[in-house]
Design a protein around this motif. Structure first.
Motif, short mmCIF file in Angstrom:
data_model
loop_
_atom_site.label_atom_id
_atom_site.label_comp_id
_atom_site.label_asym_id
_atom_site.label_seq_id
_atom_site.Cartn_x
_atom_site.Cartn_y
_atom_site.Cartn_z
N SER A 1 -1.35 -0.71 -11.59
CA SER A 1 -2.35 -1.55 -10.95
C SER A 1 -2.53 -2.82 -11.80
CB SER A 1 -3.68 -0.80 -10.87
OG SER A 1 -4.74 -1.64 -10.52
N PRO A 2 -2.81 -3.95 -11.15
CA PRO A 2 -2.85 -4.16 -9.70
C PRO A 2 -1.44 -4.27 -9.14
CG PRO A 2 -3.27 -6.22 -10.80
CD PRO A 2 -3.14 -5.19 -11.89
N PHE A 3 -1.27 -3.95 -7.86
CA PHE A 3 0.04 -4.11 -7.25
C PHE A 3 -0.10 -4.64 -5.84
CE2 PHE A 3 -1.11 0.34 -6.56
CZ PHE A 3 -0.88 0.50 -5.21
N SER A 4 1.03 -5.04 -5.29
CA SER A 4 1.04 -5.66 -3.97
C SER A 4 1.23 -4.62 -2.89
CB SER A 4 2.17 -6.69 -3.88
OG SER A 4 2.08 -7.63 -4.92
N VAL A 5 0.72 -4.90 -1.73
CA VAL A 5 0.94 -4.04 -0.57
C VAL A 5 1.36 -4.90 0.61
CG1 VAL A 5 -0.71 -2.30 -1.31
CG2 VAL A 5 -1.46 -4.14 0.19
N SER A 6 2.09 -4.30 1.52
CA SER A 6 2.50 -4.97 2.75
C SER A 6 1.86 -4.26 3.93
CB SER A 6 4.03 -4.94 2.88
OG SER A 6 4.44 -5.53 4.10
N VAL A 7 1.03 -4.99 4.67
CA VAL A 7 0.32 -4.44 5.82
C VAL A 7 0.94 -4.99 7.08
CG1 VAL A 7 -1.92 -4.11 6.92
CG2 VAL A 7 -1.79 -4.37 4.44
N VAL A 8 1.40 -4.11 7.97
CA VAL A 8 1.99 -4.54 9.23
C VAL A 8 0.98 -4.37 10.35
CG1 VAL A 8 4.32 -3.96 8.46
CG2 VAL A 8 2.98 -2.26 9.68
N ALA A 9 1.16 -5.14 11.40
CA ALA A 9 0.23 -5.11 12.52
C ALA A 9 0.30 -3.78 13.25
CB ALA A 9 0.54 -6.25 13.49
#
Length: 315
Positions: free
Chosen positions: A227-235
């Protein structure tokens, strides 16, 4: 005993008559019988070949997984095994006159067995119960892999350990040392996981995005590893009621002249969302002449955006 804390014992060497004896070398070794649980998907990384106890209702207890380690369709099933490992350090000082001082520093939580020898002969074995040391953010981890769907509950896996790698329970009482925040500053709910020291941090992202430093997990003011880390959020899936139509110029159409408009599809949270090339159907019906054919042409489709052109010959 607590991992990392030293306990001192006084050992007296006596003969059969109970008299203190000198000259014999005193030695000891400590072993821990650990009952460890691991996920089947990570078991192959271990060198031990234990008997696994499955928690799945369709799997009989005690099935051996030595031939195919933790072979099971459900990779979330936990394997439990027992193994003897060196569980700390022992320093023995000869004080003379048949007296020895033993300093024992455990490092592995669980039941420890100290085997004492005198002159190479086993003379005693005694047990000690060792608890984990305090949680350490630098030795704990938080992780998640894959895409996250907007509006769906997402679980991040937090594993808390002490400096020796022992799992640590942080939910035994009210604990304000754990601080979790996601994009937008919202807190994550915390639930106990299936393995010792593991927890599920649950959050719902509504905005489709790839964000840097999107999840922050801290314990005791220090950042948890990973942490911290990135995330990918899809629709999420297209929500018909969230569809919008925009005309290129105005809604006024001239007979015989093509008119352009753009149809944009979104999910329930307003994120652009696509449902493929054929899911949007535009039908133009003349209000005064409903039987008059109207030409509709699909010009271009980009993610969640459909360019449409239509032409009517009747005013």
């Amino acid at each position: 005993d607590v991992a990392g804390q030293t306990s001192v014992f006084l050992i007296q060497a006596r003969d059969a008559a109970g008299t203190l004896t000198t000259g014999a070398e005193c030695d000891a070794v400590v072993l821990n019988r650990t009952n460890t649980q691991v996920q089947c998907e990570s078991y192959e990384k271990l060198s031990l070949l234990p008997m696994c106890v499955y928690s799945s209702p369709d799997q009989p207890e005690g099935e051996s997984c030595t031939s195919v380690p933790c072979a099971h369709e459900d990779k979330s099933v936990a394997c439990e095994f027992a193994a003897d490992v060196v569980g700390g350090s022992i320093d023995i000082t000869d004080l003379g006159a048949g007296l020895y001082e033993m300093a024992y520093t455990p490092t592995v939580a669980g039941e420890a067995h100290i085997a004492l020898t005198l002159g190479g002969v086993a003379v005693a074995t005694f047990a000690r119960t060792v608890t984990a040391a305090a949680p350490a953010a630098a030795y704990s981890t938080v992780e998640y892999t894959g895409d996250i769907v907007a509006g769906a509950e997402t679980s991040f896996t937090l594993r808390m350990h002490d400096v020796y790698g022992n799992p640590v329970d942080i939910l035994t009482s009210a604990n304000d040392a754990l601080v979790t925040t996601a994009f937008g500053g919202s807190a994550l709910s915390v639930a106990r996981g299936s393995l010792p020291g593991s927890y599920q941090l649950v959050h719902v992202f509504e905005r489709a995005m790839t964000c840097l430093h999107c999840l922050q997990v801290m314990y005791g003011g220090a950042t948890v590893l990973g942490s911290p880390f990135s995330v990918s959020v899809v629709a999420a899936a297209v929500e018909p009621s969230a569809t919008t139509i925009t005309f290129a110029s105005s809604s006024r159409t001239v007979a015989g002249v093509p008119t352009a408009l753009v149809v944009r599809t979104h999910d329930a949270f307003g994120n652009p969302s696509s449902c493929g090339d054929s899911c949007v159907v535009v039908q133009m019906v003349h209000y005064h002449a409903p039987d008059t054919p109207t030409t509709v042409t699909y010009l271009e489709h980009q993610f969640g955006s459909y360019a449409v052109q239509y032409m009517s010959t009747v005013a």
